[in-house]
Design a protein around this motif. Sequence first.
Motif, PDB file in Angstrom:
ATOM      1  N   LEU A  13      -0.825  -0.166   0.348  1.00  0.00           N
ATOM      2  CA  LEU A  13      -1.192  -0.529  -1.152  1.00  0.00           C
ATOM      3  C   LEU A  13      -0.357   0.124  -1.891  1.00  0.00           C
ATOM      4  O   LEU A  13      -0.193   1.049  -2.476  1.00  0.00           O
ATOM      5  CB  LEU A  13      -2.603  -0.192  -1.399  1.00  0.00           C
ATOM      6  CG  LEU A  13      -3.842  -0.853  -0.756  1.00  0.00           C
ATOM      7  CD1 LEU A  13      -5.033  -0.218  -0.970  1.00  0.00           C
ATOM      8  CD2 LEU A  13      -3.907  -2.069  -0.915  1.00  0.00           C
ATOM      9  N   PRO A  26       6.521 -11.275  -3.851  1.00  0.00           N
ATOM     10  CA  PRO A  26       6.723 -11.431  -2.257  1.00  0.00           C
ATOM     11  C   PRO A  26       8.070 -11.453  -1.905  1.00  0.00           C
ATOM     12  O   PRO A  26       8.728 -12.214  -2.646  1.00  0.00           O
ATOM     13  CB  PRO A  26       5.951 -12.737  -2.211  1.00  0.00           C
ATOM     14  CG  PRO A  26       4.945 -13.012  -3.188  1.00  0.00           C
ATOM     15  CD  PRO A  26       5.466 -12.372  -4.668  1.00  0.00           C
ATOM     16  N   GLY A  27       8.122 -10.845  -0.743  1.00  0.00           N
ATOM     17  CA  GLY A  27       9.534 -10.736  -0.472  1.00  0.00           C
ATOM     18  C   GLY A  27      10.241  -9.287  -0.599  1.00  0.00           C
ATOM     19  O   GLY A  27      11.382  -9.222  -0.320  1.00  0.00           O
ATOM     20  N   THR A  28       9.557  -8.475  -1.594  1.00  0.00           N
ATOM     21  CA  THR A  28      10.135  -7.197  -1.903  1.00  0.00           C
ATOM     22  C   THR A  28       9.629  -6.156  -1.201  1.00  0.00           C
ATOM     23  O   THR A  28       8.422  -6.190  -0.912  1.00  0.00           O
ATOM     24  CB  THR A  28       9.885  -6.981  -3.479  1.00  0.00           C
ATOM     25  OG1 THR A  28      10.504  -8.067  -4.322  1.00  0.00           O
ATOM     26  CG2 THR A  28      10.647  -5.554  -3.860  1.00  0.00           C
ATOM     27  N   THR A  29      10.146  -5.244  -0.505  1.00  0.00           N
ATOM     28  CA  THR A  29       9.647  -4.274   0.368  1.00  0.00           C
ATOM     29  C   THR A  29       8.840  -3.323  -0.387  1.00  0.00           C
ATOM     30  O   THR A  29       7.947  -2.874  -0.338  1.00  0.00           O
ATOM     31  CB  THR A  29      10.576  -3.543   1.341  1.00  0.00           C
ATOM     32  OG1 THR A  29      11.274  -2.616   0.575  1.00  0.00           O
ATOM     33  CG2 THR A  29      11.226  -4.982   1.964  1.00  0.00           C
ATOM     34  N   GLY A  30       9.690  -2.637  -1.310  1.00  0.00           N
ATOM     35  CA  GLY A  30       9.120  -1.430  -2.210  1.00  0.00           C
ATOM     36  C   GLY A  30       8.842  -0.354  -1.490  1.00  0.00           C
ATOM     37  O   GLY A  30       8.455   0.745  -2.058  1.00  0.00           O
ATOM     38  N   ALA A  31       8.999  -0.232  -0.112  1.00  0.00           N
ATOM     39  CA  ALA A  31       8.438   0.691   0.585  1.00  0.00           C
ATOM     40  C   ALA A  31       9.182   2.010   0.477  1.00  0.00           C
ATOM     41  O   ALA A  31       8.682   2.980   0.276  1.00  0.00           O
ATOM     42  CB  ALA A  31       8.794   0.630   2.192  1.00  0.00           C
ATOM     43  N   THR A  81      -1.236   0.426   5.465  1.00  0.00           N
ATOM     44  CA  THR A  81      -1.238   1.807   4.721  1.00  0.00           C
ATOM     45  C   THR A  81      -0.489   1.789   3.763  1.00  0.00           C
ATOM     46  O   THR A  81      -0.598   2.400   2.551  1.00  0.00           O
ATOM     47  CB  THR A  81      -1.104   2.958   5.710  1.00  0.00           C
ATOM     48  OG1 THR A  81      -2.008   3.108   6.907  1.00  0.00           O
ATOM     49  CG2 THR A  81      -1.204   4.532   5.041  1.00  0.00           C
ATOM     50  N   GLU A  82       0.841   1.285   3.914  1.00  0.00           N
ATOM     51  CA  GLU A  82       1.871   1.042   2.680  1.00  0.00           C
ATOM     52  C   GLU A  82       1.431   0.397   1.779  1.00  0.00           C
ATOM     53  O   GLU A  82       1.459   0.537   0.594  1.00  0.00           O
ATOM     54  CB  GLU A  82       3.133   0.707   3.446  1.00  0.00           C
ATOM     55  CG  GLU A  82       4.362   0.636   2.324  1.00  0.00           C
ATOM     56  CD  GLU A  82       4.819   1.695   2.082  1.00  0.00           C
ATOM     57  OE1 GLU A  82       5.567   2.123   1.149  1.00  0.00           O
ATOM     58  OE2 GLU A  82       4.442   2.904   2.948  1.00  0.00           O
ATOM     59  N   GLN A  83       0.515  -0.629   2.111  1.00  0.00           N
ATOM     60  CA  GLN A  83      -0.062  -1.680   1.141  1.00  0.00           C
ATOM     61  C   GLN A  83      -1.222  -0.837   0.178  1.00  0.00           C
ATOM     62  O   GLN A  83      -0.877  -0.889  -1.023  1.00  0.00           O
ATOM     63  CB  GLN A  83      -0.943  -2.725   1.929  1.00  0.00           C
ATOM     64  CG  GLN A  83      -1.768  -3.580   0.649  1.00  0.00           C
ATOM     65  CD  GLN A  83      -2.669  -4.456   1.602  1.00  0.00           C
ATOM     66  OE1 GLN A  83      -3.076  -4.324   2.509  1.00  0.00           O
ATOM     67  NE2 GLN A  83      -3.204  -5.646   0.950  1.00  0.00           N
ATOM     68  N   VAL A  84      -1.874   0.261   0.678  1.00  0.00           N
ATOM     69  CA  VAL A  84      -2.797   1.145   0.066  1.00  0.00           C
ATOM     70  C   VAL A  84      -2.045   1.851  -0.954  1.00  0.00           C
ATOM     71  O   VAL A  84      -2.331   2.020  -2.213  1.00  0.00           O
ATOM     72  CB  VAL A  84      -3.705   1.904   0.774  1.00  0.00           C
ATOM     73  CG1 VAL A  84      -4.563   2.754   0.106  1.00  0.00           C
ATOM     74  CG2 VAL A  84      -4.513   0.679   1.833  1.00  0.00           C
ATOM     75  N   LYS A  85      -0.700   2.596  -0.544  1.00  0.00           N
ATOM     76  CA  LYS A  85       0.003   3.428  -1.306  1.00  0.00           C
ATOM     77  C   LYS A  85       0.486   2.467  -2.465  1.00  0.00           C
ATOM     78  O   LYS A  85       0.451   3.105  -3.478  1.00  0.00           O
ATOM     79  CB  LYS A  85       1.242   3.741  -0.452  1.00  0.00           C
ATOM     80  CG  LYS A  85       1.073   4.857   0.449  1.00  0.00           C
ATOM     81  CD  LYS A  85       2.407   5.283   1.190  1.00  0.00           C
ATOM     82  CE  LYS A  85       2.306   6.558   2.223  1.00  0.00           C
ATOM     83  NZ  LYS A  85       3.465   6.726   2.783  1.00  0.00           N
ATOM     84  N   LEU A  86       0.899   1.261  -2.163  1.00  0.00           N
ATOM     85  CA  LEU A  86       1.694   0.802  -3.324  1.00  0.00           C
ATOM     86  C   LEU A  86       0.262   0.152  -4.506  1.00  0.00           C
ATOM     87  O   LEU A  86       0.791   0.260  -5.726  1.00  0.00           O
ATOM     88  CB  LEU A  86       2.272  -0.727  -2.767  1.00  0.00           C
ATOM     89  CG  LEU A  86       3.608  -0.299  -1.691  1.00  0.00           C
ATOM     90  CD1 LEU A  86       4.052  -1.717  -1.349  1.00  0.00           C
ATOM     91  CD2 LEU A  86       4.423   0.445  -2.538  1.00  0.00           C
TER      92      LEU A  86
END
Length: 287
Positions: free
Chosen positions: A17, A24-29, A159-164
């Motif tokens: 997050l 869509p298609g951007t990682t952002g991680a 979990t990365e989704q939740v962070k974002l």
Amino acid sequence: MRRARRISGCGSLALLLSAAFLAPGTTGAQAAPSVAFLAHQAVYDLSLKTSRGNASVNNATGRILYNFAGSACEGYTTEFRQVSRLDAGESKTTLSDLRSTSWEDGEGKSYRFKIETRMNDADVTSVDGIAEREGTTVKVKLKKPKAKTFTIEGAVFPTEQVKLIIEAARQGKSVLELVIYDGSDDGEKVYNTLTVIGQPIPGTKAPAKPDATTDNEKFKSQTRWPVTVSYYDRATKSNAGEQTPIYAMSFELYEDGVSRALSLDYNDFVIAGAMGKIDVKETKPCK
């Protein structure tokens, strides 16, 4: 909270997050800031909220057990179980049991998962695999239901989704688009998601419907946001008009990743998930 999606085979869960809008298609991680997730175990009691149109769901009951632990240095472990019973009338009931365990490293680059699903008295179906992200490419290696290797472009893990989502909320963003891979269904499903984030709610404002967080001092100093995440099958092509989401999940999200007041919308019916209990656990600080 995420992966709260499996009820009677409709979609697949959880709970639920970047600091900037992500398409869509951007990682952002790599740009994800630090989010101090709370290690906890929560129980959500499920009930039928709405039945629409020709839906023959008369009643729904069940429970979600969600266990989250770990840290940015050692990675995050999630254990999840959702048992639900749908009553369609005339003594027609469907009992589903979903169990999953997963581990995701603190940078959102590696994800291991095992998922088991049983519907009524049918045999258990299993998914087992690992996914590794390098740059914008995710390589998935499945062991079950069959051995297979494939790649996905631009996806992030749960979990990365939740962070974002949390960081977007902190920055006052109201819309976030992400491609999500969580190993659900047959292990090959990829979702386009649209997240809508509402105005922040201060911790001093009590929830309209009290639950296990209401009297917990841990949450009285935290901001929370109303969040709705709509999930779309990335493989489905819509030839006319807007694509209908497979399902949508609404909840109030705290800054530490805890979710309350779940609402799981499966189009024909909506299931409510009220937090009945939460146990806060210790998290070992990173060295």
